[in-house]
Design an enzyme around this catalytic site. Sequence first.
Site, PDB file in Angstrom:
ATOM      1  N   CYS A 128      -3.149 -17.403  14.259  1.00 14.82           N
ATOM      2  CA  CYS A 128      -2.698 -16.552  15.363  1.00 14.82           C
ATOM      3  C   CYS A 128      -2.776 -17.354  16.657  1.00 14.82           C
ATOM      4  CB  CYS A 128      -3.574 -15.305  15.475  1.00 14.82           C
ATOM      5  SG  CYS A 128      -3.374 -14.187  14.074  1.00 14.82           S
ATOM      6  N   ARG A 134       7.237   0.186   1.778  1.00 16.41           N
ATOM      7  CA  ARG A 134       7.088  -0.963   2.669  1.00 16.41           C
ATOM      8  C   ARG A 134       5.963  -1.879   2.208  1.00 16.41           C
ATOM      9  NH1 ARG A 134       5.488   3.889   4.493  1.00 16.41           N
ATOM     10  NH2 ARG A 134       3.932   4.134   6.131  1.00 16.41           N
ATOM     11  N   ARG A 189      -8.681  -8.135  10.429  1.00 15.79           N
ATOM     12  CA  ARG A 189      -8.573  -9.168   9.395  1.00 15.79           C
ATOM     13  C   ARG A 189      -9.367 -10.406   9.780  1.00 15.79           C
ATOM     14  NH1 ARG A 189      -2.635  -8.615   9.276  1.00 15.79           N
ATOM     15  NH2 ARG A 189      -2.367  -6.697   8.114  1.00 15.79           N
ATOM     16  N   ARG A 221       0.821  -1.216   0.000  1.00 16.91           N
ATOM     17  CA  ARG A 221       0.000   0.000   0.000  1.00 16.91           C
ATOM     18  C   ARG A 221       0.849   1.257   0.000  1.00 16.91           C
ATOM     19  NH1 ARG A 221      -3.064   1.357   5.193  1.00 16.91           N
ATOM     20  NH2 ARG A 221      -4.309  -0.506   4.972  1.00 16.91           N
ATOM     21  N   TYR A 222       1.998   1.193   0.653  1.00 14.96           N
ATOM     22  CA  TYR A 222       2.930   2.330   0.683  1.00 14.96           C
ATOM     23  C   TYR A 222       4.165   1.914  -0.101  1.00 14.96           C
ATOM     24  CZ  TYR A 222       0.098   3.253   4.857  1.00 14.96           C
ATOM     25  OH  TYR A 222      -0.936   3.434   5.730  1.00 14.96           O
ATOM     26  N   ASP A 262     -10.882  -0.549  13.845  1.00 12.49           N
ATOM     27  CA  ASP A 262     -11.366  -0.585  12.462  1.00 12.49           C
ATOM     28  C   ASP A 262     -12.778  -1.159  12.420  1.00 12.49           C
ATOM     29  OD1 ASP A 262      -8.955   0.369  11.221  1.00 12.49           O
ATOM     30  OD2 ASP A 262      -8.046  -1.558  11.753  1.00 12.49           O
ATOM     31  N   CYS A 288     -10.504  -8.092  15.592  1.00 13.01           N
ATOM     32  CA  CYS A 288      -9.450  -8.090  14.566  1.00 13.01           C
ATOM     33  C   CYS A 288      -9.954  -7.523  13.239  1.00 13.01           C
ATOM     34  CB  CYS A 288      -8.952  -9.509  14.347  1.00 13.01           C
ATOM     35  SG  CYS A 288      -7.795  -9.645  12.972  1.00 13.01           S
TER      36      CYS A 288
HETATM   37  C1  LIG Z   1      -0.162  -0.515   8.803  1.00 16.40           C
HETATM   38  C2  LIG Z   1       0.399  -0.904   7.515  1.00 16.40           C
HETATM   39  C3  LIG Z   1       1.758  -0.702   7.226  1.00 16.40           C
HETATM   40  C4  LIG Z   1       2.707  -0.090   8.232  1.00 16.40           C
HETATM   41  O1  LIG Z   1       2.465   1.230   8.432  1.00 16.40           O
HETATM   42  P1  LIG Z   1       3.429   2.070   9.393  1.00 16.40           P
HETATM   43  O2  LIG Z   1       2.742   3.382   9.489  1.00 16.40           O
HETATM   44  O3  LIG Z   1       4.755   2.098   8.726  1.00 16.40           O
HETATM   45  O4  LIG Z   1       3.507   1.329  10.689  1.00 16.40           O
HETATM   46  C5  LIG Z   1       2.230  -1.058   6.009  1.00 16.40           C
HETATM   47  N1  LIG Z   1       1.427  -1.606   5.075  1.00 16.40           N
HETATM   48  C6  LIG Z   1       0.127  -1.821   5.311  1.00 16.40           C
HETATM   49  C7  LIG Z   1      -0.702  -2.427   4.241  1.00 16.40           C
HETATM   50  C8  LIG Z   1      -0.436  -1.483   6.531  1.00 16.40           C
HETATM   51  O5  LIG Z   1      -1.732  -1.714   6.775  1.00 16.40           O
HETATM   52  S1  SF4 Z   2      -5.444  -8.670  15.776  1.00 16.57           S
HETATM   53 FE1  SF4 Z   2      -5.978 -10.257  14.259  1.00 16.57          FE
HETATM   54  S2  SF4 Z   2      -4.061 -10.689  13.188  1.00 16.57           S
HETATM   55 FE2  SF4 Z   2      -3.521  -9.649  15.123  1.00 16.57          FE
HETATM   56  S3  SF4 Z   2      -3.200 -11.313  16.648  1.00 16.57           S
HETATM   57 FE3  SF4 Z   2      -5.323 -10.652  16.833  1.00 16.57          FE
HETATM   58  S4  SF4 Z   2      -6.413 -12.098  15.495  1.00 16.57           S
HETATM   59 FE4  SF4 Z   2      -4.282 -12.191  14.854  1.00 16.57          FE
END
Ligand SMILES: *Cc1c(COP(=O)(O)O)cnc(C)c1O
Ligand code: SF4
Length: 351
Positions: A101, A92, A110, A88-89, A270, A108
Site C-alpha cells: 500500500c 462479487r 488486514r 464471501r458474497y 474492525d 487496517c
Molecule cells: C466488503 C467486501 C465486499 C464488498 O461489499 P459491498 O457491500 O458490495 O461493498 C466484497 N467482498 C468482501 C470479502 C468484502 O469484505
Molecule cells: S486500510 Fe489497509 S489495505 Fe487499505 S490502504 Fe490502509 S493499509 Fe492498505
Amino acid sequence: MDLSDRKTRAVPTGRSDAGDAAALAEVARRYATAITPAMAELIDPADPDDPIARQFLPDVRELNEAPGERSDPIGDVAHSPLPGLIHRYADRVLLTLHHACPVYCRFCFRRTRVGPGGAALDAAGLEAALAYIDGHPEIWEVILSGGDPLLISPRRLDRVLGRLDAIGHVGVVRLHSRVPVADPSRVTPDLAATLRRADTAVWMSVHTNHPRELTEDAAAAIARLVDAGVPVVSQTVLLRGVNDDPAILEALFRRLVRLRVKPYYLHHPDAAPGTAHFRLSLAEGQAIAGALRGRVSGLCQPTYVLDIPGGHGKVPVGPCHARPDPNGWTIADPKGDLHSYPDDAGPSECD
Ligand SMILES: *Cc1c(COP(=O)(O)O)cnc(C)c1O
Ligand code: SF4
C-alpha cells in the site's frame, strides 16, 4: 513494482504519545509502516493529536492486544478459495494482486497481511484466479482491493482489466484505493483512461478519513478520474481521535460530494490487533451517524456499516428511526422527535 521512492518516515520527536524507540521498533517489526510525502506534509508536528499522524505514524499502543481482537477480524481466510481471492458474497469477489500500500494505516483490518514483503500473485496465480472467476458465472463484480491496485503499473492494470473485460458475466470492476488521496500524482490521465473499458463498468472507491487529506492535488487526481468517466465513491473508517465528530465528517462528506464523489460506506472500525485506541462503541458511532443525518443532504450520507467478526458479512448499523409499537410504528425524525405511523400492513422488524 518499484516502491523505493516510498520511504518510511521517522516519527517526529517530541510527540507525547510517541513512546520510546525500542517499543516503536517493535511496532514496526510487527506491522508494516510507510507514509507518502503528500501525507507526511500534512502533519502538524506541534499537534500531539494530529489526525493525519494518528492514521499513519506508528504508536506504542499498537503493542496492546485487546480481548476480542483477531488477526483476521472479518474472516477473509475462511472465504478464500484460492490465493488472491476472497469470495464471501455470491455475486462479487475480492481480488488481491499484491500486498503493498502507499501508506500503512495503523487501524487496517488486514494489517497482519499487508506490507511490502508479502508475495504478490505470480502469473500462474493470476491465471488460476481468472479461471475461477470465469468458472463462476454468478460473479458479477470483481473488487481489486488492498494491497492497493493502483500501485501496479498502468500497463499491468490494463492487462488485468482487459482479461476481466473478456469474461462475459463480469459487469463491474471496483478498485479500492488510497492512491488518489495518499499519492495523487500516480493518477495520471493515462491511468484514468485505462480505467474506462468497453464492456465493464470500472468504479473507483477512494479510502479517505479526514477532510485535510483532500488537498488540491488529491482533488485534481479525483477530477482526472471523474472526467475520464470513472464513477467514484468513498469509504471512510470511523476512528477515535481522527474523525469521531459530526463536524469533521460533515466537512469530509461535503468536500467529497463537491469533488463529485458519493460517500458510500462509513465503516465501524474492525477489531484488528493493536487497534483498541481507535475503536469507539457502536452506540457512539450511531450517535455520530444520527447527528449527520440532520446536518447534511442525502448525497452526503454514507451507510454506516459493521463487518460482522468471523466473516458473516457487512450490515448497516446506523441509528434506527423506526420501532414497532402496538399501533404500527414509532418514527424518530432527524431532530429526535417521535411520531406515530400507523401501518395497516402490520408491524415488522426494524431494518
Ligand atoms: C466488503 C467486501 C465486499 C464488498 O461489499 P459491498 O457491500 O458490495 O461493498 C466484497 N467482498 C468482501 C470479502 C468484502 O469484505
Ligand atoms: S486500510 Fe489497509 S489495505 Fe487499505 S490502504 Fe490502509 S493499509 Fe492498505
